[in-house]
Design an enzyme around this catalytic site. Structure first.
Site, PDB file in Angstrom:
ATOM      1  N   ARG A 164     -33.902  14.301  -4.448  1.00  0.00           N
ATOM      2  CA  ARG A 164     -32.850  13.972  -3.484  1.00  0.00           C
ATOM      3  C   ARG A 164     -33.395  14.325  -2.115  1.00  0.00           C
ATOM      4  NH1 ARG A 164     -26.405  15.046  -3.586  1.00  0.00           N
ATOM      5  NH2 ARG A 164     -26.639  13.282  -4.982  1.00  0.00           N
ATOM      6  N   HIS A 180     -28.557   5.148  -3.792  1.00  0.00           N
ATOM      7  CA  HIS A 180     -28.115   6.161  -4.767  1.00  0.00           C
ATOM      8  C   HIS A 180     -27.949   5.469  -6.135  1.00  0.00           C
ATOM      9  CE1 HIS A 180     -26.599   9.770  -6.364  1.00  0.00           C
ATOM     10  NE2 HIS A 180     -25.406   9.832  -5.830  1.00  0.00           N
ATOM     11  N   GLN A 214     -25.923   6.923  -9.316  1.00  0.00           N
ATOM     12  CA  GLN A 214     -24.467   6.830  -9.254  1.00  0.00           C
ATOM     13  C   GLN A 214     -23.983   5.473  -9.777  1.00  0.00           C
ATOM     14  OE1 GLN A 214     -22.198   9.371  -8.080  1.00  0.00           O
ATOM     15  NE2 GLN A 214     -20.815   7.986  -9.159  1.00  0.00           N
ATOM     16  N   ASP A 224     -16.506   5.542  -0.116  1.00  0.00           N
ATOM     17  CA  ASP A 224     -17.324   6.749  -0.041  1.00  0.00           C
ATOM     18  C   ASP A 224     -17.024   7.394   1.313  1.00  0.00           C
ATOM     19  OD1 ASP A 224     -19.295   8.675  -0.482  1.00  0.00           O
ATOM     20  OD2 ASP A 224     -20.979   7.346  -0.057  1.00  0.00           O
ATOM     21  N   CYS A 275     -17.700   7.991  -5.480  1.00  0.00           N
ATOM     22  CA  CYS A 275     -18.770   8.782  -6.108  1.00  0.00           C
ATOM     23  C   CYS A 275     -18.528  10.283  -5.991  1.00  0.00           C
ATOM     24  CB  CYS A 275     -20.123   8.396  -5.514  1.00  0.00           C
ATOM     25  SG  CYS A 275     -20.305   8.820  -3.764  1.00  0.00           S
ATOM     26  N   ARG A 285     -21.955  10.499 -14.933  1.00  0.00           N
ATOM     27  CA  ARG A 285     -23.280  10.806 -14.384  1.00  0.00           C
ATOM     28  C   ARG A 285     -24.144  11.449 -15.472  1.00  0.00           C
ATOM     29  NH1 ARG A 285     -24.037  11.506  -8.976  1.00  0.00           N
ATOM     30  NH2 ARG A 285     -26.223  11.523  -9.625  1.00  0.00           N
TER      31      ARG A 285
HETATM   32  N1  NVA Z   1     -23.009   8.666   0.936  1.00  0.00           N
HETATM   33  C1  NVA Z   1     -22.915  10.027   0.504  1.00  0.00           C
HETATM   34  C2  NVA Z   1     -22.976  10.120  -0.979  1.00  0.00           C
HETATM   35  C3  NVA Z   1     -22.875  11.516  -1.545  1.00  0.00           C
HETATM   36  C4  NVA Z   1     -23.009  11.568  -3.039  1.00  0.00           C
HETATM   37  C5  NVA Z   1     -24.047  10.833   1.154  1.00  0.00           C
HETATM   38  O1  NVA Z   1     -25.172  10.323   1.218  1.00  0.00           O
HETATM   39  O2  NVA Z   1     -23.801  11.955   1.585  1.00  0.00           O
HETATM   40  N1   CP Z   2     -21.894  11.789  -6.319  1.00  0.00           N
HETATM   41  C1   CP Z   2     -22.868  12.698  -6.117  1.00  0.00           C
HETATM   42  O1   CP Z   2     -24.054  12.362  -6.086  1.00  0.00           O
HETATM   43  O2   CP Z   2     -22.429  13.972  -6.012  1.00  0.00           O
HETATM   44  P1   CP Z   2     -23.285  15.256  -5.591  1.00  0.00           P
HETATM   45  O3   CP Z   2     -23.638  15.100  -4.139  1.00  0.00           O
HETATM   46  O4   CP Z   2     -22.361  16.407  -5.848  1.00  0.00           O
HETATM   47  O5   CP Z   2     -24.522  15.319  -6.439  1.00  0.00           O
END
Ligand code: NVA
Ligand code: CP
Length: 302
Positions: free
Chosen positions: A103, A130, A133, A218, A258, A286
């Protein structure tokens, strides 16, 4: 050849379809208390340069269920945070672990890591995509409503990493995607134009959701955009998903997010508890979807 999962386009539609069915199967096996340990002795390296609850826990639990183990690697306490080149980290880690999940911010970092890794690399979220997800989201839709092929999905809010993965999903899973974002927050033009027969824009959210089988949103400010929170709050006014907005969609429509959610911003308090919201199943999936992915990448089962 080492297979990676950096975006949904790394797998064929058939392989993705297999993963969704396998995720459902693995979920049933778990519910029935059936032991299944295809990854005994295998280790997943997990690099997190951004926060996470669901992704971290689901990958760790997946490896535990499968008889393997996982190592959490944060830049704060590894050499990654002290400037060791990503190429070198990839070479070293892939001599020790069996797969790596990352990540990070820049998608190019993930790509560079994958280019130098001898073991499968999984995108656990970048600024651009992502895909993990989406596996969970597709599984959740199939469990509740059957195949998503030919259905209408509406993305409401920010044209962010999740939205970009929905664009890829529209092509891979063969559904219609209508994206409803305010001006200035639409997804990258190249990606937007890639599947014109399946993906379109409709800035008016009430028009966009008409007849939708799935409505998704989101957060308005993603990780790394914390400084823009206030500007974004203003820009996204009118883009909140509420039960009233959902009433304009198909009577059988589902709502997904998500998570984490900002109630009162992109989604109303009532919407999170509405029977059309399947966000908790989506979060749970997930785990099952990533188990299917890990099994596929590490054992080649498909
Ligand atoms: N769009 C959000 C998704 C978090 C799971 C982010 O990148 O923070
Ligand atoms: N939806 C998701 O990826 O959640 P986290 O940021 O908690 O991993």
């Amino acid at each position: 050849m080492t297979r990676h999962f950096l975006t949904l386009t790394d797998l064929t539609p058939d392989e993705l379809g297999y993963l969704i069915q396998r995720a459902i199967e693995l979920k049933t096996m778990l519910r029935n208390g059936q032991n299944h340990e295809p990854l005994k002795g295998k280790t997943l390296g997990m690099i997190f340069e951004k926060s996470s609850t669901r992704t971290r826990v689901s990958f760790e639990v997946a490896m535990t269920h499968f008889g393997g183990s996982s190592i959490f690697l944060s830049p704060r306490d590894t050499q990654l945070g002290r400037g060791e080149p990503i190429e070198d980290s990839a070479r070293v880690l892939s001599r020790m672990v069996d797969a790596v999940m990352i990540r990070t911010f820049d998608h190019a970092t993930l790509q560079t890591f994958a280019d130098h890794s001898a073991v499968p690399v999984i995108n656990a979220l970048t600024d651009d995509f992502h895909p993990c997800q989406l596996l969970a989201d597709m599984q959740t839709f199939v469990e509740h409503r059957g195949s998503i092929q030919g259905k209408k999905v509406v993305w409401v809010g920010d044209g962010n990493n999740m939205c970009a993965s929905y664009i890829n999903a529209a092509n891979q899973f063969d559904f219609e995607l209508v994206i409803s974002c305010p001006d200035g927050f639409t997804p990258d033009n190249d990606l937007l134009g890639r599947y014109p027969e399946r993906v379109s824009l409709e800035a008016d959210v009430a028009t966009a959701v008409q007849g939708a089988h799935l409505v998704v949103t989101d957060v308005w400010a993603s990780m790394g955009q914390e400084d823009e929170q206030q500007t974004r709050l203003n820009a996204f006014e009118g883009y909140q998903v509420t039960p009233e907005l959902m009433d304009k969609a198909d009577p059988d429509a589902l709502f997904m997010h998500c998570l984490p959610a900002h109630r009162g911003e992109e989604v109303s308090h009532e919407m999170m508890d509405d029977p059309r919201a399947v966000v908790w199943d989506e979060a749970e999936n997930r785990l099952h979807a990533q188990k299917a992915l890990l099994e596929f990448l590490l054992t080649g089962q498909h």
